[in-house]
Motif scaffolding. Structure first.
Motif, PDB file in Angstrom:
ATOM      1  N   PRO A 243      -8.697  -2.477   3.556  1.00 15.83           N
ATOM      2  CA  PRO A 243      -9.674  -2.577   2.471  1.00 15.83           C
ATOM      3  C   PRO A 243      -9.097  -2.123   1.133  1.00 15.83           C
ATOM      4  O   PRO A 243      -9.681  -2.426   0.088  1.00 15.83           O
ATOM      5  CB  PRO A 243     -10.813  -1.656   2.928  1.00 15.83           C
ATOM      6  CG  PRO A 243     -10.204  -0.725   3.916  1.00 15.83           C
ATOM      7  CD  PRO A 243      -9.109  -1.501   4.579  1.00 15.83           C
ATOM      8  N   VAL A 244      -7.973  -1.423   1.140  1.00 20.67           N
ATOM      9  CA  VAL A 244      -7.444  -0.938  -0.151  1.00 20.67           C
ATOM     10  C   VAL A 244      -6.584  -1.977  -0.861  1.00 20.67           C
ATOM     11  O   VAL A 244      -6.182  -1.762  -2.003  1.00 20.67           O
ATOM     12  CB  VAL A 244      -6.635   0.386  -0.006  1.00 20.67           C
ATOM     13  CG1 VAL A 244      -7.490   1.465   0.622  1.00 20.67           C
ATOM     14  CG2 VAL A 244      -5.349   0.189   0.767  1.00 20.67           C
ATOM     15  N   PHE A 245      -6.280  -3.079  -0.171  1.00 27.18           N
ATOM     16  CA  PHE A 245      -5.471  -4.113  -0.821  1.00 27.18           C
ATOM     17  C   PHE A 245      -6.288  -5.376  -1.057  1.00 27.18           C
ATOM     18  O   PHE A 245      -7.102  -5.758  -0.220  1.00 27.18           O
ATOM     19  CB  PHE A 245      -4.253  -4.470   0.039  1.00 27.18           C
ATOM     20  CG  PHE A 245      -3.237  -3.372   0.110  1.00 27.18           C
ATOM     21  CD1 PHE A 245      -2.706  -2.810  -1.044  1.00 27.18           C
ATOM     22  CD2 PHE A 245      -2.803  -2.890   1.333  1.00 27.18           C
ATOM     23  CE1 PHE A 245      -1.768  -1.786  -0.971  1.00 27.18           C
ATOM     24  CE2 PHE A 245      -1.864  -1.861   1.408  1.00 27.18           C
ATOM     25  CZ  PHE A 245      -1.351  -1.316   0.247  1.00 27.18           C
ATOM     26  N   GLY A 246      -6.033  -6.013  -2.155  1.00 23.94           N
ATOM     27  CA  GLY A 246      -6.714  -7.267  -2.457  1.00 23.94           C
ATOM     28  C   GLY A 246      -6.001  -8.462  -1.859  1.00 23.94           C
ATOM     29  O   GLY A 246      -6.172  -9.573  -2.325  1.00 23.94           O
ATOM     30  N   ALA A 247      -5.182  -8.243  -0.820  1.00 21.29           N
ATOM     31  CA  ALA A 247      -4.465  -9.346  -0.178  1.00 21.29           C
ATOM     32  C   ALA A 247      -4.221  -8.999   1.286  1.00 21.29           C
ATOM     33  O   ALA A 247      -4.234  -7.827   1.669  1.00 21.29           O
ATOM     34  CB  ALA A 247      -3.120  -9.580  -0.873  1.00 21.29           C
ATOM     35  N   ARG A 248      -4.017 -10.013   2.107  1.00 18.34           N
ATOM     36  CA  ARG A 248      -3.695  -9.816   3.514  1.00 18.34           C
ATOM     37  C   ARG A 248      -2.185  -9.815   3.704  1.00 18.34           C
ATOM     38  O   ARG A 248      -1.449 -10.328   2.873  1.00 18.34           O
ATOM     39  CB  ARG A 248      -4.306 -10.943   4.359  1.00 18.34           C
ATOM     40  CG  ARG A 248      -5.786 -10.723   4.613  1.00 18.34           C
ATOM     41  CD  ARG A 248      -6.418 -11.825   5.440  1.00 18.34           C
ATOM     42  NE  ARG A 248      -7.831 -11.519   5.605  1.00 18.34           N
ATOM     43  CZ  ARG A 248      -8.347 -10.866   6.653  1.00 18.34           C
ATOM     44  NH1 ARG A 248      -7.571 -10.494   7.648  1.00 18.34           N
ATOM     45  NH2 ARG A 248      -9.628 -10.604   6.714  1.00 18.34           N
ATOM     46  N   ASP A 249      -1.758  -9.249   4.837  1.00 14.26           N
ATOM     47  CA  ASP A 249      -0.363  -9.313   5.277  1.00 14.26           C
ATOM     48  C   ASP A 249       0.606  -8.854   4.186  1.00 14.26           C
ATOM     49  O   ASP A 249       1.453  -9.614   3.711  1.00 14.26           O
ATOM     50  CB  ASP A 249      -0.047 -10.754   5.737  1.00 14.26           C
ATOM     51  CG  ASP A 249       1.197 -10.763   6.623  1.00 14.26           C
ATOM     52  OD1 ASP A 249       1.517  -9.711   7.215  1.00 14.26           O
ATOM     53  OD2 ASP A 249       1.838 -11.821   6.709  1.00 14.26           O
ATOM     54  N   VAL A 250       0.463  -7.595   3.806  1.00 11.79           N
ATOM     55  CA  VAL A 250       1.313  -6.992   2.770  1.00 11.79           C
ATOM     56  C   VAL A 250       2.494  -6.291   3.448  1.00 11.79           C
ATOM     57  O   VAL A 250       2.294  -5.475   4.343  1.00 11.79           O
ATOM     58  CB  VAL A 250       0.505  -5.966   1.945  1.00 11.79           C
ATOM     59  CG1 VAL A 250       1.396  -5.275   0.919  1.00 11.79           C
ATOM     60  CG2 VAL A 250      -0.692  -6.635   1.286  1.00 11.79           C
ATOM     61  N   ASP A 251       3.706  -6.603   3.010  1.00 10.95           N
ATOM     62  CA  ASP A 251       4.887  -5.929   3.574  1.00 10.95           C
ATOM     63  C   ASP A 251       5.091  -4.625   2.807  1.00 10.95           C
ATOM     64  O   ASP A 251       6.000  -4.493   1.984  1.00 10.95           O
ATOM     65  CB  ASP A 251       6.107  -6.845   3.455  1.00 10.95           C
ATOM     66  CG  ASP A 251       7.248  -6.350   4.330  1.00 10.95           C
ATOM     67  OD1 ASP A 251       7.154  -5.213   4.856  1.00 10.95           O
ATOM     68  OD2 ASP A 251       8.233  -7.080   4.482  1.00 10.95           O
ATOM     69  N   LEU A 252       4.235  -3.654   3.112  1.00  7.58           N
ATOM     70  CA  LEU A 252       4.130  -2.443   2.307  1.00  7.58           C
ATOM     71  C   LEU A 252       5.402  -1.607   2.329  1.00  7.58           C
ATOM     72  O   LEU A 252       5.861  -1.139   1.287  1.00  7.58           O
ATOM     73  CB  LEU A 252       2.929  -1.610   2.794  1.00  7.58           C
ATOM     74  CG  LEU A 252       2.671  -0.312   2.037  1.00  7.58           C
ATOM     75  CD1 LEU A 252       2.407  -0.569   0.558  1.00  7.58           C
ATOM     76  CD2 LEU A 252       1.492   0.439   2.647  1.00  7.58           C
ATOM     77  N   ALA A 253       5.972  -1.384   3.517  1.00 16.90           N
ATOM     78  CA  ALA A 253       7.161  -0.531   3.619  1.00 16.90           C
ATOM     79  C   ALA A 253       8.286  -1.117   2.769  1.00 16.90           C
ATOM     80  O   ALA A 253       8.950  -0.396   2.007  1.00 16.90           O
ATOM     81  CB  ALA A 253       7.600  -0.384   5.070  1.00 16.90           C
ATOM     82  N   GLN A 254       8.470  -2.417   2.867  1.00 20.13           N
ATOM     83  CA  GLN A 254       9.562  -3.059   2.143  1.00 20.13           C
ATOM     84  C   GLN A 254       9.320  -2.994   0.628  1.00 20.13           C
ATOM     85  O   GLN A 254      10.214  -2.614  -0.147  1.00 20.13           O
ATOM     86  CB  GLN A 254       9.683  -4.514   2.632  1.00 20.13           C
ATOM     87  CG  GLN A 254      11.033  -5.170   2.339  1.00 20.13           C
ATOM     88  CD  GLN A 254      11.094  -5.694   0.907  1.00 20.13           C
ATOM     89  OE1 GLN A 254      10.087  -6.124   0.353  1.00 20.13           O
ATOM     90  NE2 GLN A 254      12.276  -5.594   0.291  1.00 20.13           N
ATOM     91  N   ALA A 255       8.088  -3.359   0.211  1.00 15.19           N
ATOM     92  CA  ALA A 255       7.771  -3.388  -1.219  1.00 15.19           C
ATOM     93  C   ALA A 255       7.859  -1.991  -1.834  1.00 15.19           C
ATOM     94  O   ALA A 255       8.398  -1.814  -2.930  1.00 15.19           O
ATOM     95  CB  ALA A 255       6.379  -3.975  -1.435  1.00 15.19           C
ATOM     96  N   ALA A 256       7.339  -0.990  -1.113  1.00 18.86           N
ATOM     97  CA  ALA A 256       7.358   0.385  -1.623  1.00 18.86           C
ATOM     98  C   ALA A 256       8.784   0.907  -1.695  1.00 18.86           C
ATOM     99  O   ALA A 256       9.174   1.579  -2.655  1.00 18.86           O
ATOM    100  CB  ALA A 256       6.488   1.281  -0.742  1.00 18.86           C
ATOM    101  N   SER A 257       9.567   0.580  -0.680  1.00 20.39           N
ATOM    102  CA  SER A 257      10.950   1.040  -0.631  1.00 20.39           C
ATOM    103  C   SER A 257      11.755   0.432  -1.779  1.00 20.39           C
ATOM    104  O   SER A 257      12.548   1.118  -2.429  1.00 20.39           O
ATOM    105  CB  SER A 257      11.559   0.659   0.718  1.00 20.39           C
ATOM    106  OG  SER A 257      12.847   1.199   0.834  1.00 20.39           O
TER     107      SER A 257
END
Lengths: 382, 382
Positions: free
Chosen positions: B144-158
């Protein structure tokens, strides 16, 4: 339960070949393992003559007995898990514990006679019963097969037979049988949902039967699927079992078949309901269909909380194909996490009571191994 | 995270004192452990000067960040798990993933500034988000905290931070925080049920967070408690969450408070509903009471299938005392196995987002330990 080379064993256990050699030579000395000519394809270790190891089938014999509401089934197994005898007796509803102990003694006598051994030759007896079983203590808090609560089954059976006895819930033993002999042999995490007179579940996590912190295990049948819902035989309301078990179907069958009830037993009533449904009775079909939808809901809940590699549907009632029709399985898929990349694997094994008896035998073999060889072994008492 | 003598360590781990001496001297050399004067009561080992071992707090620093629907909280922890800085930012609903990565970068900057270190000094960042998270791959299927599905969070944050990043579901991190810092330190099996905007569960089995065979973990919020029941934000019907979460309360609050809806956000609406209930509004009270009964049903289901030693209720919404009133807890007791000798232990920890951030920090510490020292360590990626 087949052959394995020492090299393969070392790789599979992640220990050194030297350690395997040391450990297995002790087991060979004690008569638990034998060397056999190496099977083709396996490789020799350190230039020795090519041999493989096999469990010494004759080292011990055990018996496994499964009590159920329809019949009681016993098997004798050799130390390699091969069935060497089988016996069964029709069940009598809610018999006093003393009577059931006599049934047990007769079944043990029968399988021993067939196997050509005396009861005193058995190293261990394993017993599976439906209901609330404390595996560690061997007490049966409640079971539909006994006409009394809080039966100290392991102690009473052991005193009568003069043999060590280990007890477990029948659904745990269905899972143990799948782990030792069935689809679970290559899996680390799987669930077996059993549908017989009641609904049970056995769960294997990390190659071991999961029993919970207090040893009461996994009571899927008494998870609630409706607030203040249908009355369950446990006395609570809204239990999953109260929507899918024999007695749940029988409750509606009375209406559907326009029967007064009382004179027709639960199991027979459900058989007649099934025949009606097969003959095209839409009301009878709707009863099975609704139970199937609740079963699907329960299975989806199992997948949502345990995320197993495989879910096995097992037990006598899986003969009722309405309960695991394509629509039911599809409904499970529609009620699990949308995020799952692959739908859960579901298999139907309508193996019935013999599977439970084999599970009880595996429990007994585990207890023998644990006692004679030492170390924790799956199926042994805590 | 305190001191321990080598002798005590050997006993607790069930290994030889010699093995402890060997292993710990390596860790001392590498700077992960330090020797400190022995605390009173601990015993000397082999006549050495009485010393104990302590994790070297300065060996590494990590950051843990918890995203939620109300605010985002970050902490910096030293290598011994002590908090050395804290920061937070109000949440913006369903922000694009890129914006949330910038929030993350700002929070990391803030905690580093407060801790007097540069972001490059962090050994690892751990992130907790609500929703469906694949811990192993670091992907967020839905949150619910993202305005999109299937976010590659670890990669993007890194990529944004230039630091190793590890990601998990926020309920798993609440369980990890209890395991490292809270009531779970001495327990092998316990469950943490979190109630915030949604309903989550983290489960510790055998001292480790249980993530299921496919790594999707335990989705208690989406177990079904009513066939064809209330619509859940996951799109399915009858999910437990659809009866107890913020948005479930908000749905009925619109009726109870006679509001048109739309202009009042979910969280504020629930706060107003709570104020109404506290002021004596019987309809508002009945909404909380019903949610509490469903929560009790869900908790009883957890106890029936997992049989944990302790069940912890956690999260921001545990402020709503109606949800864990005495009647609710009593209702749990009435819906679990009658065979249980003792009622389940239930504790309420309304610790909120800081707990989740500490859990994310523990996840990061586990990953550092795993990478630098080797061997599987709780909290490390599979």
């Amino acid at each position: 339960m087949g052959e394995v080379s020492r090299g393969q064993l070392a790789r599979e256990l992640g220990v050194s070949p030297a350690s395997v050699t040391t450990q297995t030579s002790e087991l060979i000395e004690q008569g638990y393992l034998t060397e056999v000519p190496l099977v083709p394809g396996a490789e020799p270790l350190r230039g020795r003559p090519p041999v493989a190891l096999r469990v010494a089938a004759g080292a011990h014999a055990v018996a496994g007995v499964k009590f159920s509401m329809r019949k009681h089934v016993a098997v004798a197994l050799d130390f390699a898990g091969n069935q060497i005898a089988e016996a069964c007796e029709p069940a009598r509803d809610r018999a006093p514990p003393g009577d059931q102990i006599e049934v047990l003694a007769r079944l043990i006598g029968s399988v021993c006679a067939e196997a050509g051994i005396g009861p005193g030759d058995l190293a261990q007896v394993g017993i599976g019963v439906p209901g609330f079983v404390d595996h560690a203590s061997g007490r049966v808090h409640w079971s539909p097969v006994f006409g009394a609560r809080d039966v100290d089954l392991a102690q009473a059976a052991s005193a009568r037979l003069g043999l060590p006895v280990i007890v477990d819930n029948d659904a745990n033993l269905a899972a143990l049988a799948e782990l030792w002999f069935g689809s679970g042999r290559t899996l680390s995490d799987f669930a077996v949902v059993t549908l017989e007179h009641g609904l049970g579940m056995g769960l294997v996590l990390n190659h071991r039967v999961f029993r919970g912190a207090l040893g009461l295990g996994v009571e899927l049948g008494h998870t609630k699927v409706e607030l203040d819902g249908a009355l369950c035989r446990c006395g609570q309301r809204g239990c999953l079992e109260a929507y899918v078990a024999d007695y749940a179907l029988a409750r509606e069958a009375h209406v559907a078949l326009d029967l007064a009830g009382g004179s027709v037993g639960g199991a027979d009533l459900v058989e007649r309901l099934y025949a009606e449904a097969k003959a095209g009775n839409a009301v009878a079909q709707s009863i099975f269909r609704r139970a199937g939808r609740y079963l699907a809901l329960g299975l989806a809940n199992v997948i949502n909380v345990f995320d197993p590699e495989l879910l096995i549907l097992s037990g006598e009632r899986m003969r009722y194909d309405y309960l695991h029709a394509q629509e039911t399985i599809a409904e499970v898929g529609g009620s699990v996490l949308p995020a799952r990349a692959t739908p859960p694997r579901i298999e139907v094994h309508a193996w019935g009571d013999l599977l439970g008896a084999h599970g009880a035998g595996a429990l007994a073999l585990g207890a023998v191994t644990d006692r004679r060889i030492g170390g924790p072994f799956e199926g042994a008492a805590a």
